[in-house]
Design a protein around this motif. Structure first.
Motif, PDB file in Angstrom:
ATOM      1  N   MET A   1       0.781  -1.174   0.091  1.00  0.00           N
ATOM      2  CA  MET A   1       0.164   0.027   0.114  1.00  0.00           C
ATOM      3  C   MET A   1       0.849   1.162  -0.007  1.00  0.00           C
ATOM      4  N   ILE A   2       0.580   2.200  -0.767  1.00  0.00           N
ATOM      5  CA  ILE A   2       1.283   3.455  -0.901  1.00  0.00           C
ATOM      6  C   ILE A   2       1.064   4.315   0.360  1.00  0.00           C
ATOM      7  N   GLN A   3       2.179   4.649   1.083  1.00  0.00           N
ATOM      8  CA  GLN A   3       2.209   5.662   2.101  1.00  0.00           C
ATOM      9  C   GLN A   3       1.876   7.165   1.740  1.00  0.00           C
ATOM     10  N   LYS A   4       0.765   7.987   2.113  1.00  0.00           N
ATOM     11  CA  LYS A   4       0.424   9.215   1.665  1.00  0.00           C
ATOM     12  C   LYS A   4       1.035   9.952   2.545  1.00  0.00           C
ATOM     13  N   HIS A   5       1.610  11.258   1.936  1.00  0.00           N
ATOM     14  CA  HIS A   5       1.978  12.366   2.711  1.00  0.00           C
ATOM     15  C   HIS A   5       1.729  13.790   1.967  1.00  0.00           C
ATOM     16  N   ILE A   6       1.515  14.610   2.715  1.00  0.00           N
ATOM     17  CA  ILE A   6       1.113  15.967   1.916  1.00  0.00           C
ATOM     18  C   ILE A   6       2.348  16.303   1.094  1.00  0.00           C
ATOM     19  N   LEU A   7       2.199  16.960  -0.063  1.00  0.00           N
ATOM     20  CA  LEU A   7       3.240  17.356  -0.856  1.00  0.00           C
ATOM     21  C   LEU A   7       3.271  18.771  -0.590  1.00  0.00           C
ATOM     22  N   VAL A   8       2.349  19.511  -0.593  1.00  0.00           N
ATOM     23  CA  VAL A   8       2.451  20.943  -0.515  1.00  0.00           C
ATOM     24  C   VAL A   8       1.628  21.445   0.530  1.00  0.00           C
ATOM     25  N   PRO A   9       2.081  21.514   1.785  1.00  0.00           N
ATOM     26  CA  PRO A   9       1.178  21.714   2.992  1.00  0.00           C
ATOM     27  C   PRO A   9       0.614  22.956   2.927  1.00  0.00           C
ATOM     28  N   GLN A  10       1.210  24.035   2.201  1.00  0.00           N
ATOM     29  CA  GLN A  10       0.541  25.360   2.338  1.00  0.00           C
ATOM     30  C   GLN A  10      -0.311  25.541   1.223  1.00  0.00           C
ATOM     31  N   ARG A  11      -0.834  24.467   0.529  1.00  0.00           N
ATOM     32  CA  ARG A  11      -1.716  24.516  -0.459  1.00  0.00           C
ATOM     33  C   ARG A  11      -2.979  23.562  -0.055  1.00  0.00           C
ATOM     34  N   LEU A  12      -3.182  23.049   1.057  1.00  0.00           N
ATOM     35  CA  LEU A  12      -3.991  22.204   1.290  1.00  0.00           C
ATOM     36  C   LEU A  12      -5.385  22.645   0.856  1.00  0.00           C
ATOM     37  N   ARG A  13      -6.250  21.710   0.444  1.00  0.00           N
ATOM     38  CA  ARG A  13      -7.722  22.153  -0.138  1.00  0.00           C
ATOM     39  C   ARG A  13      -8.562  22.468   1.025  1.00  0.00           C
ATOM     40  N   ARG A  14      -9.260  23.461   0.895  1.00  0.00           N
ATOM     41  CA  ARG A  14     -10.269  24.006   2.183  1.00  0.00           C
ATOM     42  C   ARG A  14     -11.578  24.064   1.468  1.00  0.00           C
ATOM     43  N   PRO A  15     -12.850  23.994   2.265  1.00  0.00           N
ATOM     44  CA  PRO A  15     -13.990  24.347   1.735  1.00  0.00           C
ATOM     45  C   PRO A  15     -13.792  25.883   1.224  1.00  0.00           C
ATOM     46  N   PRO A  16     -14.775  26.021   0.038  1.00  0.00           N
ATOM     47  CA  PRO A  16     -14.592  27.483  -0.274  1.00  0.00           C
ATOM     48  C   PRO A  16     -15.377  28.672   0.643  1.00  0.00           C
ATOM     49  N   ALA A  17     -14.744  29.976   0.732  1.00  0.00           N
ATOM     50  CA  ALA A  17     -15.564  30.788   1.260  1.00  0.00           C
ATOM     51  C   ALA A  17     -16.950  31.004   0.886  1.00  0.00           C
ATOM     52  N   THR A  18     -17.054  31.061  -0.399  1.00  0.00           N
ATOM     53  CA  THR A  18     -18.288  31.233  -1.231  1.00  0.00           C
ATOM     54  C   THR A  18     -18.333  29.948  -2.147  1.00  0.00           C
ATOM     55  N   GLY A  19     -19.636  29.483  -2.470  1.00  0.00           N
ATOM     56  CA  GLY A  19     -19.975  28.367  -3.329  1.00  0.00           C
ATOM     57  C   GLY A  19     -19.663  27.327  -2.601  1.00  0.00           C
ATOM     58  N   TRP A  20     -19.698  26.126  -3.287  1.00  0.00           N
ATOM     59  CA  TRP A  20     -19.993  24.933  -2.479  1.00  0.00           C
ATOM     60  C   TRP A  20     -19.900  23.711  -3.554  1.00  0.00           C
ATOM     61  N   SER A  21     -19.113  22.816  -3.520  1.00  0.00           N
ATOM     62  CA  SER A  21     -19.059  21.769  -4.416  1.00  0.00           C
ATOM     63  C   SER A  21     -18.112  20.540  -3.934  1.00  0.00           C
ATOM     64  N   TRP A  22     -18.642  19.376  -4.524  1.00  0.00           N
ATOM     65  CA  TRP A  22     -18.140  18.055  -4.119  1.00  0.00           C
ATOM     66  C   TRP A  22     -18.558  16.995  -5.035  1.00  0.00           C
ATOM     67  N   ILE A  23     -17.550  15.853  -5.213  1.00  0.00           N
ATOM     68  CA  ILE A  23     -18.164  15.015  -6.068  1.00  0.00           C
ATOM     69  C   ILE A  23     -17.888  13.636  -5.338  1.00  0.00           C
ATOM     70  N   ASP A  24     -18.785  12.541  -5.058  1.00  0.00           N
ATOM     71  CA  ASP A  24     -18.752  11.508  -4.366  1.00  0.00           C
ATOM     72  C   ASP A  24     -17.673  10.529  -5.341  1.00  0.00           C
ATOM     73  N   ARG A  25     -16.728   9.994  -4.679  1.00  0.00           N
ATOM     74  CA  ARG A  25     -15.655   9.146  -5.379  1.00  0.00           C
ATOM     75  C   ARG A  25     -16.283   7.955  -5.952  1.00  0.00           C
ATOM     76  N   ARG A  26     -17.380   7.542  -5.475  1.00  0.00           N
ATOM     77  CA  ARG A  26     -18.052   6.513  -6.222  1.00  0.00           C
ATOM     78  C   ARG A  26     -18.590   6.698  -7.587  1.00  0.00           C
ATOM     79  N   PHE A  27     -18.474   7.845  -7.940  1.00  0.00           N
ATOM     80  CA  PHE A  27     -19.019   8.355  -9.198  1.00  0.00           C
ATOM     81  C   PHE A  27     -18.295   7.751 -10.096  1.00  0.00           C
ATOM     82  N   LEU A  28     -16.936   7.895 -10.181  1.00  0.00           N
ATOM     83  CA  LEU A  28     -15.841   7.496 -11.080  1.00  0.00           C
ATOM     84  C   LEU A  28     -16.099   5.937 -11.025  1.00  0.00           C
ATOM     85  N   ARG A  29     -15.935   5.406  -9.732  1.00  0.00           N
ATOM     86  CA  ARG A  29     -15.785   3.878  -9.872  1.00  0.00           C
ATOM     87  C   ARG A  29     -17.051   3.192 -10.281  1.00  0.00           C
TER      88      ARG A  29
END
Length: 137
Positions: A1-29
C-alpha cells in the motif's frame, strides 16, 4: 500500500468561502466506465457549479458555450445522466442527485417512481400476456 504524505502543506484544499462543490468518489468507480466523455464532462461541470443541494440553472446556451458541445451532444449527454439516475432536470433547473444505490432506478419520467411490472417485462422482451398461467381457467 502506498504511504501518503502531504506534498505541498501550504496548499491544502479547504471548503471555499463562497460557493460549494463536491463529487462522491463512487461516481468514477461505479459510473465512469459507463458514460460517454461528454456525459462525464457535463456531470463534472454540473457538480462543480451546483449549490449545496446540487442545484444549478445554467442555460443550454451557456452549457454548450462553456463545454464546447453542440446542442445535440449536450442533449445526449444530459439524457445519459438522466438514464443513469445521476441528475434530475426540470427547466430551468438541474439537480445533481446523490448516487443511486446499486440496482435501484428512479426513472422513467413522468412519475419518477419505481418501474411497473409491465415496464420490467417490456424491457426484458417478455409480453405479460404471454404468461400461460394467466390465461388458464
Amino acid at each position: 500500500m502506498i504511504q501518503k504524505h502531504i506534498l505541498v502543506p501550504q496548499r491544502l484544499r479547504r471548503p471555499p468561502a463562497t460557493g460549494w462543490s463536491w463529487i462522491d468518489r463512487r461516481f468514477l468507480r461505479e459510473h465512469g466506465d459507463h458514460l460517454s466523455r461528454e456525459a462525464m464532462l457535463l456531470y463534472l461541470f454540473l457538480a462543480a457549479v451546483a449549490d449545496r443541494h446540487g442545484l444549478s440553472f445554467y442555460s443550454d446556451n451557456t452549457l454548450t458555450s462553456r463545454l464546447r458541445l453542440s446542442q445535440t451532444v449536450l442533449a445526449e449527454a444530459r439524457e445519459e445522466l438522466l438514464n443513469r439516475d445521476l441528475i434530475a432536470h426540470q427547466l430551468p433547473l438541474v439537480q445533481v442527485l446523490s448516487l443511486p444505490e446499486r440496482g435501484i432506478q428512479r426513472r422513467p419520467e413522468p412519475g419518477q417512481g419505481l418501474f411497473t411490472l409491465g415496464d420490467i417485462f417490456r424491457q426484458a422482451g417478455v409480453s405479460p400476456a404471454a404468461n400461460p398461467r394467466r390465461n388458464a381457467p
